[in-house]
Write an enzyme that holds these catalytic residues in place. Structure first.
Site, PDB file in Angstrom:
ATOM      1  CE  LYS A 170      -3.715   2.553   0.076  1.00  0.00           C
ATOM      2  NZ  LYS A 170      -4.755   2.709   0.894  1.00  0.00           N
ATOM      3  CE  LYS A 238      -2.835   7.429   7.229  1.00  0.00           C
ATOM      4  NZ  LYS A 238      -3.275   6.120   6.765  1.00  0.00           N
TER       5      LYS A 238
END
Length: 289
Positions: A170, A238
């Site tokens: 990811k 983030k």
């Protein structure tokens, strides 16, 4: 299969709804009551706490903003590791640090809970349509048992390695997505500054070698400066931090990733954190006056 879904935000709500429509027995919990009520209206069940949601579940799916929230739900006194039963699956579909997934998986295994980290890509549209890409880390046999459930949520579903591997894939996904958004933003600025219609120009790019899912879904909204969040700058900022940290741990240099991370940081600093990550265009425009 009694399924609990914890975290009913932009992504989690449509994912849980798809499970209800597919016939799963779904109980939902979120810190905000509104999404829980909407899931119940679709045929799901409402829970008022994590222990209530987890009780008797065969599968607990978490879809939370970041590592601290996943750790709180997993390790807290009222968390799923305390109240979940042996043999239960915990499928964390949040995007968090790989080391968070590894730590949660180790603790879950001690309790007899079967963990998978299974972050997703595809944004809100993919969550609504059930066409997400799902990259799963954990035991291969656990992935095999969870695949029928995951197939309701996505179309590209892969087991990519042990616990934490899903989060590493990811991170790679997010650096690619961020880079493409940055380049599309630069293309728009170049076309407009040159007196060329950006909509027509991007239509051509979308049909050529430079075509991408991002150009397919976002080119027109970017040209129109429509940045309603499908995935917020705050979250992508983030995620870029996760990618940079993963590169450091792996001992590799990712210079383009570093630039994209700084552009995301600039977007957040300029007050665009609540906008869609395609709002990187605002940063490129500001660089050009």
């Amino acid at each position: 299969m009694r399924t609990t879904f914890i975290g009913l935000g932009i992504m989690g709500s449509p994912m849980a709804a798809n499970l209800v429509r597919a016939g799963f027995d779904v109980t939902g919990y979120d810190v905000s009551p509104g999404p829980v009520e909407r899931l119940a209206a679709l045929g799901g069940k409402a829970a008022g706490s994590v222990p209530e949601a987890v009780k008797g579940a065969d599968v607990v799916i978490t879809m939370l903003p970041d590592s601290p929230q996943v750790e709180e739900v997993a390790f807290g006194a009222d968390g799923l590791l305390e109240h979940g039963r042996a043999g239960m699956f915990h499928v964390d579909m949040s995007t968090v640090k790989p080391e968070t997934s590894i730590r949660v998986a180790q603790a879950a295994t001690i309790k007899g809970i079967r963990p998978l980290d299974a972050p997703v890509s595809g944004g809100e549209r993919g969550a609504v349509d059930g066409t997400l890409s799902i990259m799963a880390g954990g035991a291969a046999e656990d992935f095999t048992e969870m695949r029928p459930l995951l197939s309701v949520l996505g179309t590209t579903i892969r087991h990519v390695g042990p616990s934490g591997a899903g989060q590493t894939v990811k991170a790679a996904n997010q650096l690619v997505v961020g880079g493409i958004f940055g380049l599309v933003a630069e293309a728009i600025v170049l076309l407009e500054a040159s007196g060329v219609d950006p909509a027509g120009g991007l239509d051509v790019l979308a049909g050529g070698l430079g075509g991408s899912r991002i150009l397919e879904l976002r080119r027109h909204s970017m040209v129109r400066r429509e940045f309603a969040p499908g995935f917020r700058i705050d979250l992508h900022h983030k995620d870029m931090g996760i990618a940079i940290a993963a590169a450091r741990r792996a001992g590799v240099a990712l210079p383009l990733t570093g630039v994209v991370a700084q552009l995301m940081a600039a977007a957040k600093a300029q007050g665009h954190g609540s906008l869609d990550h395609s709002a990187l265009l605002k940063v490129i425009e500001r660089l050009n006056g």
